[in-house]
Design an enzyme around this catalytic site. Structure first.
Site, short mmCIF file in Angstrom:
data_model
loop_
_atom_site.label_atom_id
_atom_site.label_comp_id
_atom_site.label_asym_id
_atom_site.label_seq_id
_atom_site.Cartn_x
_atom_site.Cartn_y
_atom_site.Cartn_z
N ASP A 183 0.80 -1.07 0.11
CA ASP A 183 -0.12 0.06 0.20
C ASP A 183 1.03 1.12 0.04
O ASP A 183 1.57 1.49 0.95
CB ASP A 183 -0.93 -0.10 1.27
CG ASP A 183 -2.37 0.81 1.11
OD1 ASP A 183 -2.29 1.42 -0.09
OD2 ASP A 183 -3.19 0.44 1.73
N ASP A 184 0.75 2.26 -0.89
CA ASP A 184 1.25 3.38 -1.12
C ASP A 184 2.98 3.44 -1.31
O ASP A 184 3.62 4.12 -0.96
CB ASP A 184 1.03 4.18 -0.01
CG ASP A 184 -0.62 4.67 0.18
OD1 ASP A 184 -1.29 4.19 -0.57
OD2 ASP A 184 -0.75 5.77 0.86
N CYS A 219 -6.38 3.84 -3.37
CA CYS A 219 -6.47 2.63 -3.06
C CYS A 219 -7.59 1.71 -3.89
O CYS A 219 -7.26 0.77 -4.66
CB CYS A 219 -6.47 2.34 -1.47
SG CYS A 219 -5.11 3.06 -0.72
N HIS A 277 -9.46 -3.54 -1.67
CA HIS A 277 -9.83 -2.60 -0.42
C HIS A 277 -11.05 -2.79 0.43
O HIS A 277 -11.89 -3.07 -0.25
CB HIS A 277 -10.06 -1.03 -0.95
CG HIS A 277 -9.90 -0.01 -0.15
ND1 HIS A 277 -11.13 0.20 0.78
CD2 HIS A 277 -8.85 0.87 0.24
CE1 HIS A 277 -10.74 1.54 1.52
NE2 HIS A 277 -9.34 1.78 1.14
N ASP A 319 -0.12 -0.48 -5.07
CA ASP A 319 -1.32 -0.16 -5.71
C ASP A 319 -1.24 1.30 -6.29
O ASP A 319 -1.78 1.54 -7.13
CB ASP A 319 -2.42 -0.06 -4.86
CG ASP A 319 -2.37 0.57 -3.51
OD1 ASP A 319 -1.19 1.16 -3.42
OD2 ASP A 319 -3.39 0.67 -2.62
N HIS A 320 -0.12 1.87 -5.76
CA HIS A 320 0.31 3.21 -6.32
C HIS A 320 1.52 3.97 -5.75
O HIS A 320 2.09 3.10 -4.71
CB HIS A 320 -0.94 4.39 -6.41
CG HIS A 320 -1.73 4.01 -5.04
ND1 HIS A 320 -1.00 4.75 -3.78
CD2 HIS A 320 -2.86 3.64 -4.71
CE1 HIS A 320 -1.91 4.71 -3.07
NE2 HIS A 320 -2.97 3.98 -3.44
#
Length: 563
Positions: A48-49, A87, A141, A337-338
């Site tokens: 995540d992130d 997300c 998510h 995810d990014h």
């Protein structure tokens, strides 16, 4: 007695003799490669992130020996991009193989099977092909966007696992200098004093290792997805990881200012960061007021520390794959995810179309393909302690090809020897199984010389549409100027959509009128534009949109929307 039971018929036991998969064609480039494949298992790790802040991506400060070790046995993509830098939309996009305009999810508040179409997911496809599919941690998510069930039972053979400590993520667990507890952004902690004496990612690693041991006993093909929370905010991690990053070694972002020619609609005002106790206490003006330099360094320090904490979890998980003897027949995918802005352009968090928000790490370990065949019992991923291990392992192979996360579904299907889902037709809302991405397996063997020779010029408006792959991302906004809901507008509030196209040498973005009632973008109503040239402006600070003809870019984005 086994601790889990499949909800679908058990698959056949793995055969001992592998089948050869050969001959890949890529447009006008022909080449051959062979690798051994026989219904390989899949370990899918999604973070995540996480931007590519890793040793294997060239960062000189970060301590990430275990992920770097994975990269040294993998094909690593240096230009991989998410379809939306938030997300839920990103995860639903790559897990269904459809873009946000097809999932019709730009926020957190709808379930694609009801809201858009009853699309098959990547784990569902593996499940339908005889795999035991397992979810640990944050894969989908949670909430409405996955039907409050992480899309179980469609996608997973058993109910997904969520750490019990997850519910404390945003509680007041960060001890301030006054001894009181706060809900801070920067949050190094004593794990023994946390609720339950643990943290969510530690629990996820423990459960994933337990499932690997069960799968060893089951002797059944599996698709195990493990989703890690950190370095998502709050930056809560074991405090000992701060020792790896003395504050005096931490620098500011290379461009910590808001670019003068940045359209206001493109700016991410990092509203969720502002709501954290420690940031709120700074009384930073909205939307452009900068954080104090010393606090910027603390955020960057804690992001690094959280990455090293994550690296330990990944190292323990991969070491367990060795321990159960499955490293020789398990594909490992590692991605995020990014990304996340760390002060670039005066921004924090994600919520934009810049590379720092959309670019992600992406690597594939495929036994017998990205490495030589591994004999049973060979240690492939011995655990490396970031506190004592200083070396950086070079990637086994590195591709500069521009790729997209929406291509994960067809790529993993091909690597596992399954039939690759067909390309979606122009209107695919009623099509259960298809993909808007394309398999990137052909790029696994493309030399960097071919990449360089295939480069096109971004200022060449007569350029062919088929010379080089591109990645498309998008982000919604409620208005032309930063608002309190600019980062996460609900569907009903979206008025503008920023469609962004990344090629090997430029990023082009158009902000156009958007109607949330019929999900339509009006390219006759352009609110703003951006163009950044990577060779001269790698940090994307100097917008030259008004200085160049837009014919090729405009046609390319319109072509993307039609397909």
């Amino acid at each position: 007695m086994l601790l889990i039971q499949p909800h679908s018929p058990p698959a056949r036991a793995a055969r001992s003799l592998p089948a050869a998969l050969c001959l890949v064609e890529l447009k006008s480039i022909y080449f051959q490669f062979c690798f051994f494949i026989d219904g390989m298992n899949v370990l899918f790790i999604v973070v995540d992130d996480l931007r590519p802040l890793l040793g294997c991506y060239g960062d000189k400060l970060v301590k990430s020996p275990n992920i770097d070790q994975l990269a040294s046995r993998s094909i690593v993509f240096s230009n991989a991009y998410a379809q939306q830098a938030v997300c839920a939309p990103s995860r639903v996009s790559f897990l269904t193989g459809r873009r946000p305009d097809t999932t019709r999810l730009y926020d957190f508040y709808s379930y694609w099977r009801v809201h858009a179409g009853n699309y098959s997911t990547m784990p569902q496809y593996f499940k339908d092909n005889g795999y035991m599919t397992l979810s640990v941690g944050k894969v989908f998510h949670p909430g409405v966007s996955s039907n409050y069930s992480d899309d179980y039972p469609y996608s997973w053979s058993i109910p997904p696992f969520h750490p019990s400590a997850e519910k404390y993520e945003n509680d007041k667990t960060c001890r301030g200098k006054d001894g009181k507890l706060y809900a801070n952004l920067v949050c190094p902690v004593d794990v023994t004093k946390m609720p339950g004496g643990t943290l969510p990612d530690i629990q996820s690693t423990e459960e994933a290792i337990r499932l690997l041991n069960v799968m060893k006993i089951n002797r059944q093909k599996f698709f195990l997805a493990v989703g890690y929370h950190k370095p998502h905010i709050p930056l809560r991690y074991p405090q000992e990881f701060l020792k790896l990053y003395p504050l005096e070694n931490i620098t500011l972002a290379p461009d910590p200012w808001v670019p003068r020619n940045l359209p206001p609609v493109a700016y991410n005002p990092w509203t969720d960061i502002r709501q954290r106790d420690d940031v709120e206490a700074l009384n930073v003006s909205f939307p452009y007021g900068p954080l104090p330099d010393d606090f910027q360094r603390q955020i960057r320090q804690s992001y690094y520390a959280a990455v090293s904490y994550l690296d330990v979890q990944v190292g323990l998980l991969l070491n367990a794959l060795d321990n159960v003897g499955l490293s020789n027949n398990t594909i490992v995918v590692f991605t995020a995810d990014h990304g996340w802005s760390l002060g670039e352009h005066g921004e924090w968090a994600k919520y934009s179309n810049f590379d720092v928000a959309t670019r992600v790490p992406l690597m594939f370990y495929v036994p017998g393909m990205t490495t030589s065949p591994v004999s049973q019992g060979t240690r492939v991923f011995p655990y490396l302690d970031p506190f004592s291990h200083n070396g950086i392992s070079a990637p086994q192979g590195q591709s500069k090809k521009v790729v997209e996360l929406v291509s994960l579904f067809p790529t993993l299907a091909e690597l596992a020897g399954l039939q690759v889902p067909p390309v979606c037709p122009e209107a695919s809302f009623g099509v259960v199984l298809c993909t808007e991405g394309t398999s990137i397996v052909p790029y696994f063997n493309v030399s960097e010389e071919e990449v360089e020779e295939g480069k096109g010029r971004c200022d060449d408006t007569d350029r062919s549409f088929h010379e080089e792959p591109v990645a498309f991302s998008q982000y919604p906004r409620p208005a032309d100027t930063p608002q309190w809901n600019s980062d996460k507008p609900k569907l009903k509030d979206i008025r503008i959509m920023g469609y962004s196209m990344r090629t090997i040498d430029c990023r082009y973005t158009l902000w156009v009128q958007f109607d949330p009632n019929n999900f339509s973008a009006n390219f006759d109503d352009i609110h703003a534009g951006e163009l950044y040239m990577m060779e001269t402006d790698p940090n994307q600070d100097y917008n030259i949109y008004n200085n160049i003809s837009h014919g090729w870019f405009f046609k390319k984005i319109l072509g993307f929307l039609k397909h």
